[in-house]
Design a protein around this motif. Structure first.
Motif, mmCIF file in Angstrom:
data_model
loop_
_atom_site.group_PDB
_atom_site.id
_atom_site.type_symbol
_atom_site.label_atom_id
_atom_site.label_comp_id
_atom_site.label_asym_id
_atom_site.label_seq_id
_atom_site.Cartn_x
_atom_site.Cartn_y
_atom_site.Cartn_z
ATOM 1 N N MET A 1 -6.350 -3.203 2.880
ATOM 2 C CA MET A 1 -6.765 -2.031 3.673
ATOM 3 C C MET A 1 -8.007 -2.387 4.477
ATOM 4 O O MET A 1 -8.870 -3.122 3.999
ATOM 5 C CB MET A 1 -7.133 -0.861 2.756
ATOM 6 N N ILE A 2 -8.095 -1.807 5.669
ATOM 7 C CA ILE A 2 -9.256 -2.097 6.521
ATOM 8 C C ILE A 2 -9.562 -0.868 7.382
ATOM 9 O O ILE A 2 -8.657 -0.071 7.664
ATOM 10 C CB ILE A 2 -8.993 -3.346 7.407
ATOM 11 N N VAL A 3 -10.821 -0.707 7.761
ATOM 12 C CA VAL A 3 -11.182 0.315 8.754
ATOM 13 C C VAL A 3 -11.590 -0.372 10.050
ATOM 14 O O VAL A 3 -12.216 -1.438 10.032
ATOM 15 C CB VAL A 3 -12.337 1.226 8.264
ATOM 16 N N ILE A 4 -11.227 0.244 11.171
ATOM 17 C CA ILE A 4 -11.654 -0.256 12.483
ATOM 18 C C ILE A 4 -12.106 0.940 13.329
ATOM 19 O O ILE A 4 -11.933 2.093 12.942
ATOM 20 C CB ILE A 4 -10.550 -1.069 13.214
ATOM 21 N N GLY A 5 -12.662 0.664 14.512
ATOM 22 C CA GLY A 5 -13.122 1.743 15.399
ATOM 23 C C GLY A 5 -14.269 2.512 14.754
ATOM 24 O O GLY A 5 -15.037 1.963 13.952
ATOM 25 N N ASP A 6 -14.360 3.809 15.077
ATOM 26 C CA ASP A 6 -15.463 4.629 14.559
ATOM 27 C C ASP A 6 -15.494 4.664 13.040
ATOM 28 O O ASP A 6 -16.543 4.885 12.441
ATOM 29 C CB ASP A 6 -15.336 6.074 15.066
ATOM 30 N N ALA A 7 -14.365 4.502 12.401
ATOM 31 C CA ALA A 7 -14.343 4.535 10.933
ATOM 32 C C ALA A 7 -15.201 3.413 10.354
ATOM 33 O O ALA A 7 -15.791 3.553 9.289
ATOM 34 C CB ALA A 7 -12.902 4.404 10.432
ATOM 35 N N ALA A 8 -15.312 2.291 11.078
ATOM 36 C CA ALA A 8 -16.086 1.148 10.590
ATOM 37 C C ALA A 8 -17.496 1.124 11.160
ATOM 38 O O ALA A 8 -18.447 0.709 10.498
ATOM 39 C CB ALA A 8 -15.370 -0.159 10.949
ATOM 40 N N VAL B 1 0.846 -1.194 0.000
ATOM 41 C CA VAL B 1 0.000 0.000 0.000
ATOM 42 C C VAL B 1 0.879 1.240 0.000
ATOM 43 O O VAL B 1 1.816 1.358 0.800
ATOM 44 C CB VAL B 1 -0.913 0.034 1.254
ATOM 45 N N ARG B 2 0.557 2.157 -0.954
ATOM 46 C CA ARG B 2 1.246 3.443 -0.936
ATOM 47 C C ARG B 2 0.228 4.505 -0.531
ATOM 48 O O ARG B 2 -0.822 4.637 -1.153
ATOM 49 C CB ARG B 2 1.834 3.783 -2.303
ATOM 50 N N ALA B 3 0.572 5.226 0.560
ATOM 51 C CA ALA B 3 -0.343 6.255 1.081
ATOM 52 C C ALA B 3 0.231 7.628 0.783
ATOM 53 O O ALA B 3 1.445 7.824 0.830
ATOM 54 C CB ALA B 3 -0.496 6.080 2.592
ATOM 55 N N ASP C 1 2.894 -2.860 4.119
ATOM 56 C CA ASP C 1 2.188 -4.047 3.612
ATOM 57 C C ASP C 1 0.674 -3.864 3.683
ATOM 58 O O ASP C 1 -0.062 -4.412 2.863
ATOM 59 C CB ASP C 1 2.584 -5.284 4.445
ATOM 60 N N ILE C 2 0.205 -3.149 4.728
ATOM 61 C CA ILE C 2 -1.249 -2.947 4.888
ATOM 62 C C ILE C 2 -1.508 -1.526 5.388
ATOM 63 O O ILE C 2 -0.604 -0.871 5.925
ATOM 64 C CB ILE C 2 -1.864 -3.958 5.906
ATOM 65 N N LEU C 3 -2.770 -1.073 5.198
ATOM 66 C CA LEU C 3 -3.204 0.224 5.729
ATOM 67 C C LEU C 3 -4.396 -0.027 6.650
ATOM 68 O O LEU C 3 -5.370 -0.674 6.251
ATOM 69 C CB LEU C 3 -3.621 1.154 4.582
#
Ligand SMILES: Cc1cc2nc3c(=O)[nH]c(=O)nc-3n(C[C@H](O)[C@H](O)[C@H](O)COP(=O)(O)OP(=O)(O)OC[C@H]3O[C@@H](n4cnc5c(N)ncnc54)[C@H](O)[C@@H]3O)c2cc1C
Length: 407
Positions: free
Chosen positions: A290-297, A140-142, A153-155
């Motif tokens: 890529m994954i979202v966790i917490g309030d983002a999800a 992943v390039r941010a 490797d991951i975002l």
């Protein structure tokens, strides 16, 4: 696919530092990129970390520093605006081992999480607002708004209710829901209230909702939820001055029993109001990198008292999944299967309470009539029954391998 070895984490609130600590335990290096210039900027008033959140912090070895700045809150008394006691309940059930819930200033919890992470050698970079990200050859390039870039490797998107990572994962992701309430609060010394330390008093006023708790050092911590059917334009609340809020709030609570107007008038610091948003059901939580966790999800409303706790639980569970499953895609899919039902259950319960807070006219009269009948039922079957145990007694055992769930 091989295990991730490096992670980019967008957001240095609660989920971000917690995820970085969980990943470190799982043998994965990460860097946290936080949009704000400091960690505790614009972080609102106070919140509770429930027993399940404290338990998840303990798994990370971070419970003591985090709760040290707060005080245990174990009970809640609910009142009508006429001064009628509608009921009482245990809040954040105390577990058999004595673990209980704590109330903390949001800024103090942010600071504790930040300090814990950096003391373990985790890098947190401030002033780094993620703008875009793409997966190229399995990495992943941010890109950040300051035109810098980072690769991993991951975002992991820990960037809260208005998440950018959520939109990168799914450009058609729904926007957060506005709950019809404005939230604000403050701290007051020198005003006497009829309350024991550690007990929340919640008043369903005639025109708005008011809550307060007495801290052990006699400071009173209060908050108000003001119904506002139309969602305020972004940033518009910032133009309302503290004295304008004080006038508006004292007139809203003028006809109610309780200390609301005295506490509001005696508040000597600036008041900052924020609209309450929730993210009830996000269809897509992840791609393969890529994954979202917490309030983002899955942002529940503040009413749930669970947003921070769910975010910390997510971090622990994600660390375990990445440690145990072969490749981030499997880890993310398993994480979602384990976490989605729990998060969505909490959101649904809180939405019901929000409707009561926003009730006016006949709905308010009905609510006040029903509350004394419903509270004992709530206490017996929900707060102290199986649902309460499932909510507050949730424990993620770090040492037990994550099951390989059929996908
Ligand atoms: C007024 C209020 C009261 C609350 N009361 C409670 C309560 O009593 N109990 C409870 O458990 N929860 C409560 N909550 C909810 C709780 O604060 C959240 O659920 C919790 O903070 C979620 O943690 P998070 O890390 O997912 O998101 P946040 O804490 O919101 O952190 C997100 C971080 O990401 C950063 N960020 C955003 N966009 C970007 C970007 N593009 N790039 C980099 N960084 C970015 C933000 O600056 C922020 O630091 C309350 C919330 C509010 C607003």
């Amino acid at each position: 696919m091989t295990h991730a070895r490096t992670a980019l984490i967008a957001g240095g609130g609660i989920a971000g530092p917690a995820a970085a600590m969980a990943l470190q335990k799982a043998g994965i290096d990460s860097v946290v990129y936080e949009a704000h210039a400091t960690s505790a900027e614009g972080t609102g008033v106070f919140l509770t970390v429930a027993a399940n959140g404290v338990d998840a912090l303990r798994t990370l070895g971070a419970d003591q520093p985090a709760v040290a700045a707060g005080f245990p809150t174990t009970a809640i008394i609910v009142w009508s605006g006429t001064g009628k006691r509608l009921g009482a309940a245990a809040v954040s059930m105390t577990l058999a081992d004595g673990t209980t819930g704590y109330t903390l200033k949001r800024a103090d919890l942010y600071k504790a999480m930040h300090d814990q992470a950096t003391s373990r050698g985790i890098r947190i970079e401030h002033g780094k607002r993620l703008a875009a990200a793409e997966t190229i050859s399995g990495r992943v390039r941010a890109r950040f708004t300051d035109r810098t870039e980072a690769t991993g490797d991951i975002l992991i998107g820990c960037d809260g209710t208005h998440s950018t990572v959520r939109r990168i994962i799914d450009p058609n992701a729904p926007a957060p829901d506005y709950a019809g309430l404005i939230n604000l609060g403050g701290y007051v010394r020198g005003v006497r209230v009829d309350a024991d330390p550690g007990t929340y008093h919640m008043i369903f006023g005639k025109r708005a909702f008011f809550g307060y708790a007495l801290a052990p050092d006699n400071e009173v911590w209060w908050f108000a939820n003001v119904p506002e059917p139309e969602e305020p334009a972004r940033g518009s609340l910032a133009s309302i001055s503290t004295s304008q809020w004080q006038q508006r709030l004292t007139s809203l609570f003028a006809g109610d029993a309780g200390p609301a107007t005295r506490l509001i008038r005696a508040t000597a610091h600036d008041l900052a109001a924020s609209p309450v948003h929730t993210m009830p059901r996000l269809p897509t939580w992840h791609t393969d990198r890529m994954i979202v966790i917490g309030d983002a999800a899955h942002a529940p409303s503040p009413t749930s008292g669970q947003g921070a706790s769910l975010a910390i639980e997510d971090a622990v569970q994600l660390g375990k999944c990445l440690r145990d499953l072969p490749g981030p895609d499997r880890a993310f899919a398993t994480f979602e299967q384990l976490r989605r039902p729990r998060a969505e259950r909490v959101i649904k319960q809180a939405a019901r309470v929000n409707n009561n807070k926003a009730a006016t006219g006949a709905a308010r009269v009905f609510r006040d009539l029903m509350m004394p009948v419903m509270m004992p039922v709530y206490v017996r079957f929900i707060a102290n029954g199986k649902p309460g145990k499932q909510l507050y007694g949730h424990h993620i055992d770090w040492d037990t391998p994550t099951p390989r769930i059929q996908q």
